[in-house]
Design a protein around this motif. Sequence first.
Motif, PDB file in Angstrom:
ATOM      1  N   ASP A  99       0.765  -1.397  -0.243  1.00  0.00           N
ATOM      2  CA  ASP A  99      -0.010   0.234   0.051  1.00  0.00           C
ATOM      3  C   ASP A  99       0.944   1.584   0.341  1.00  0.00           C
ATOM      4  O   ASP A  99       0.557   2.055  -0.222  1.00  0.00           O
ATOM      5  CB  ASP A  99      -1.458   0.325   0.857  1.00  0.00           C
ATOM      6  CG  ASP A  99      -1.736  -0.946   0.933  1.00  0.00           C
ATOM      7  OD1 ASP A  99      -2.324  -1.444   0.123  1.00  0.00           O
ATOM      8  OD2 ASP A  99      -2.606  -1.356   2.029  1.00  0.00           O
ATOM      9  N   ALA A 107      -7.655   3.653  -3.649  1.00  0.00           N
ATOM     10  CA  ALA A 107      -8.753   3.447  -2.881  1.00  0.00           C
ATOM     11  C   ALA A 107      -8.860   2.163  -3.384  1.00  0.00           C
ATOM     12  O   ALA A 107      -9.632   1.568  -2.254  1.00  0.00           O
ATOM     13  CB  ALA A 107      -9.549   4.115  -4.594  1.00  0.00           C
ATOM     14  N   ALA A 116      -8.081   0.473   0.022  1.00  0.00           N
ATOM     15  CA  ALA A 116      -8.779   0.440   1.035  1.00  0.00           C
ATOM     16  C   ALA A 116     -10.169   0.146   1.012  1.00  0.00           C
ATOM     17  O   ALA A 116     -10.118  -0.261   1.799  1.00  0.00           O
ATOM     18  CB  ALA A 116      -8.822   2.388   1.408  1.00  0.00           C
ATOM     19  N   SER A 117     -10.955  -0.315   0.295  1.00  0.00           N
ATOM     20  CA  SER A 117     -11.669  -0.833   0.137  1.00  0.00           C
ATOM     21  C   SER A 117     -12.014  -3.028   0.004  1.00  0.00           C
ATOM     22  O   SER A 117     -12.678  -3.133   0.251  1.00  0.00           O
ATOM     23  CB  SER A 117     -12.598  -1.227  -1.893  1.00  0.00           C
ATOM     24  OG  SER A 117     -11.796  -1.379  -2.986  1.00  0.00           O
ATOM     25  N   LEU A 133     -14.068   8.615  -5.867  1.00  0.00           N
ATOM     26  CA  LEU A 133     -12.946   7.692  -5.145  1.00  0.00           C
ATOM     27  C   LEU A 133     -13.415   7.079  -3.869  1.00  0.00           C
ATOM     28  O   LEU A 133     -12.837   6.478  -3.048  1.00  0.00           O
ATOM     29  CB  LEU A 133     -11.824   8.675  -5.301  1.00  0.00           C
ATOM     30  CG  LEU A 133     -11.122   8.654  -6.532  1.00  0.00           C
ATOM     31  CD1 LEU A 133     -10.237   9.704  -6.242  1.00  0.00           C
ATOM     32  CD2 LEU A 133     -10.390   7.183  -6.944  1.00  0.00           C
ATOM     33  N   GLU A 134     -14.109   8.230  -3.222  1.00  0.00           N
ATOM     34  CA  GLU A 134     -15.073   8.243  -1.934  1.00  0.00           C
ATOM     35  C   GLU A 134     -15.797   6.780  -2.015  1.00  0.00           C
ATOM     36  O   GLU A 134     -15.326   6.102  -1.329  1.00  0.00           O
ATOM     37  CB  GLU A 134     -16.144   9.011  -1.157  1.00  0.00           C
ATOM     38  CG  GLU A 134     -16.536   8.764   0.647  1.00  0.00           C
ATOM     39  CD  GLU A 134     -17.754   9.855   0.069  1.00  0.00           C
ATOM     40  OE1 GLU A 134     -18.186   8.810   0.811  1.00  0.00           O
ATOM     41  OE2 GLU A 134     -17.972  10.695  -0.457  1.00  0.00           O
ATOM     42  N   SER A 192     -13.697   3.795  -2.984  1.00  0.00           N
ATOM     43  CA  SER A 192     -12.493   2.697  -1.651  1.00  0.00           C
ATOM     44  C   SER A 192     -13.977   2.749  -0.133  1.00  0.00           C
ATOM     45  O   SER A 192     -12.742   1.872   0.775  1.00  0.00           O
ATOM     46  CB  SER A 192     -12.048   4.085  -0.602  1.00  0.00           C
ATOM     47  OG  SER A 192     -13.000   4.724  -0.050  1.00  0.00           O
ATOM     48  N   LYS A 193     -14.560   2.571  -0.340  1.00  0.00           N
ATOM     49  CA  LYS A 193     -15.840   2.256   0.833  1.00  0.00           C
ATOM     50  C   LYS A 193     -16.684   0.877   0.068  1.00  0.00           C
ATOM     51  O   LYS A 193     -17.045   0.217   1.417  1.00  0.00           O
ATOM     52  CB  LYS A 193     -16.650   3.123   1.169  1.00  0.00           C
ATOM     53  CG  LYS A 193     -16.103   4.235   2.473  1.00  0.00           C
ATOM     54  CD  LYS A 193     -16.820   5.526   2.435  1.00  0.00           C
ATOM     55  CE  LYS A 193     -16.112   6.452   3.370  1.00  0.00           C
ATOM     56  NZ  LYS A 193     -17.869   7.114   3.615  1.00  0.00           N
TER      57      LYS A 193
END
Length: 339
Positions: free
Chosen positions: A147, A165, A168-169, A205-206, A209-210
């Motif tokens: 990362d 992103a 993070a996902s 991107l938010e 990433s979630k």
Amino acid sequence: MATKILPSSSNHGFENECREIHDSWGRLNLNQLVRSLATRSKQERQQIRETYKSMYGEDVTVLLQKMQVPAGSQRDEAKLDQSKLCSALSMWMLDPHERDAIVAREAFEHEGETNFKALAEIFVGRKSSHITLIKQAYHAKFRRHLDQDIINLEPPHAYQKILVALAASHKAHQVDVSQHIAKCDARRLYEAGEGSSGIEEAVLLEILSKRSIPQMRLTFSSYNHIYGHEYTKSLKKGNSKEFEDALKTVIKCMCNPLNYYAKALYTSIKGTTTSDKGALARVMISRAEIDMDGIQKVFKNTYGVELRDAICESIPYGDYRDFVVALITKATTTSSQCP
């Protein structure tokens, strides 16, 4: 002389297999290596690797790596074939997470620039549990954090934001996908994209990433259902063209993997100056036991030629070509080989 792939025999002990492999080192008999390893399943390869180490105290993958011709040395066609074959066989024998860790590290050092597609294939096409194993193997082998290597890339690149992103996902650990969340995210993407002046990278991107990869697939499917076209069709060519091009590639790999990999193989086989020439071995090895049948069908329908024939026409005659062709169908007779 090209290799004739022999059928794998269930009653042929791995001790005998390992003796044959060991004897082939001294004679540099690459034909024997291909015959012994090309058609073996993941479990069989793992057993061969373990048995060989217990018998001879050495790892088959390490021996194969040693047989590669060093970069920059004077290499004729035969030595190049040997080097490519040993590299491919070494990757074939590794556990998938070990292999991906090496592919990721090589991606950072790809001919002076980062091979973002190779990294995207890993983060898009692997389960979160597998990504964890990749990161552990990456750190164990290279003493680095995957990362962090992505975050520290210089110069900055559009792919970099997407990869951060995606990384993070995989920490979301979502077990189930939600149709409600998919519809809500699809509407947010519309409002931040074609429903406004253009794509808002921060919103995309938010969400990326979630959400897990399966959840994102459902979101893009919902977008198509609600608005009557794929999300990528709404991307406008503007100041963020580089970002949008990278995003299209990632979404294609995510939502249409068969088409993505068929194209990756075609451009690699054709060897265009802008193609990822290393994609041939990487894709063949990583997808051989997953969806190669589907990739072959898409390849034939899209380009009008069988994948096997395209490889035979473009790759020089030799053991490396026979190994790659063997991965297409895990051939058990010589009839499936190149003429």
